[in-house]
Design a protein around this motif. Structure first.
Motif, PDB file in Angstrom:
ATOM      1  N   THR A  69      33.829-125.769  14.512  1.00 49.53           N
ATOM      2  CA  THR A  69      35.256-125.639  14.222  1.00 49.53           C
ATOM      3  C   THR A  69      35.433-124.873  12.921  1.00 49.53           C
ATOM      4  OG1 THR A  69      35.384-127.733  13.031  1.00 49.53           O
ATOM      5  CG2 THR A  69      35.806-127.798  15.404  1.00 49.53           C
ATOM      6  N   SER A  70      36.604-124.366  12.717  1.00 48.62           N
ATOM      7  CA  SER A  70      36.854-123.504  11.570  1.00 48.62           C
ATOM      8  C   SER A  70      37.943-124.091  10.681  1.00 48.62           C
ATOM      9  CB  SER A  70      37.285-122.127  12.078  1.00 48.62           C
ATOM     10  OG  SER A  70      37.553-121.271  11.008  1.00 48.62           O
ATOM     11  N   TRP A  71      37.692-124.062   9.366  1.00 48.92           N
ATOM     12  CA  TRP A  71      38.659-124.479   8.360  1.00 48.92           C
ATOM     13  C   TRP A  71      38.801-123.347   7.342  1.00 48.92           C
ATOM     14  CZ3 TRP A  71      41.143-129.288   8.150  1.00 48.92           C
ATOM     15  CH2 TRP A  71      40.725-130.216   9.111  1.00 48.92           C
ATOM     16  N   ALA A  72      40.012-122.903   7.121  1.00 49.51           N
ATOM     17  CA  ALA A  72      40.263-121.872   6.109  1.00 49.51           C
ATOM     18  C   ALA A  72      40.506-122.562   4.773  1.00 49.51           C
ATOM     19  CB  ALA A  72      41.473-121.038   6.496  1.00 49.51           C
ATOM     20  N   GLU A  73      39.919-122.008   3.727  1.00 51.44           N
ATOM     21  CA  GLU A  73      40.108-122.567   2.386  1.00 51.44           C
ATOM     22  C   GLU A  73      41.235-121.802   1.699  1.00 51.44           C
ATOM     23  OE1 GLU A  73      37.505-123.590  -1.594  1.00 51.44           O
ATOM     24  OE2 GLU A  73      36.495-123.111   0.270  1.00 51.44           O
ATOM     25  N   LEU A  74      42.235-122.548   1.247  1.00 55.18           N
ATOM     26  CA  LEU A  74      43.401-121.956   0.594  1.00 55.18           C
ATOM     27  C   LEU A  74      43.363-122.317  -0.881  1.00 55.18           C
ATOM     28  CD1 LEU A  74      45.981-123.070   3.298  1.00 55.18           C
ATOM     29  CD2 LEU A  74      44.870-120.858   3.112  1.00 55.18           C
ATOM     30  N   GLU A  75      43.369-121.306  -1.724  1.00 48.53           N
ATOM     31  CA  GLU A  75      43.303-121.565  -3.161  1.00 48.53           C
ATOM     32  C   GLU A  75      44.613-122.147  -3.647  1.00 48.53           C
ATOM     33  OE1 GLU A  75      41.581-118.678  -5.709  1.00 48.53           O
ATOM     34  OE2 GLU A  75      40.213-117.961  -4.152  1.00 48.53           O
ATOM     35  N   THR A  76      44.497-123.153  -4.498  1.00 50.77           N
ATOM     36  CA  THR A  76      45.674-123.784  -5.097  1.00 50.77           C
ATOM     37  C   THR A  76      45.453-123.867  -6.602  1.00 50.77           C
ATOM     38  OG1 THR A  76      44.721-125.972  -4.705  1.00 50.77           O
ATOM     39  CG2 THR A  76      46.233-125.147  -3.051  1.00 50.77           C
TER      40      THR A  76
END
Length: 140
Positions: free
Chosen positions: A30-37
């Protein structure tokens, strides 16, 4: 004597004797995108499943129980890019799969070069829903 059928990959039947198998493994990616915060740990957003792979391993004893012709048939289907339905003995349908890889390790050859055993691994990947020529023809 082949014995009861335990699983099928398209028209190729896995039996308790002959073209049998020892292990079946499944892997889901499965794929998870990392979003910078700012100021905290990055957030993860699930983007969906990427692929599902099944590995089937076994050992054939072609001289004693046969099965090599069936493995050769799976290899031929792979060479021509034929998707195959994977179904278990209990009737569980795993869907259409593409053969990704076939590994063989032939051993104990007789004087004619015929192997006494052939350890194999078949790796198949589930086809996703998508647009293809086969779907237009109603094959998938």
């Amino acid at each position: 004597m082949a014995g009861p059928v335990t699983m099928a990959l398209g028209p190729f039947l896995f039996e308790s004797h002959g073209f049998g198998y020892a292990d079946v493994g499944r892997q889901l990616d499965t794929s998870w995108a990392e979003l910078e915060t700012a100021g905290q740990l990055n957030a993860l957003q699930w983007t969906g499943p990427r692929s599902e792979t099944i590995s089937i391993t076994g050992v054939l004893f072609p001289q004693a129980h046969g099965g090599q012709a069936t493995l050769d048939g799976v290899r031929l289907a792979a060479k021509f890019g034929m998707p195959l339905m994977l179904v278990s003995l209990g009737g569980r349908v795993f869907g259409m799969h593409a053969v990704q890889k076939i590994d063989e390790d032939r051993a104990f050859h007789d004087r004619k070069g015929t192997p006494g055993s052939n350890a194999y691994t078949i790796e198949v990947k589930r086809l996703g829903a998508g647009f293809s020529l086969l779907s237009l023809l109603g094959i998938l």
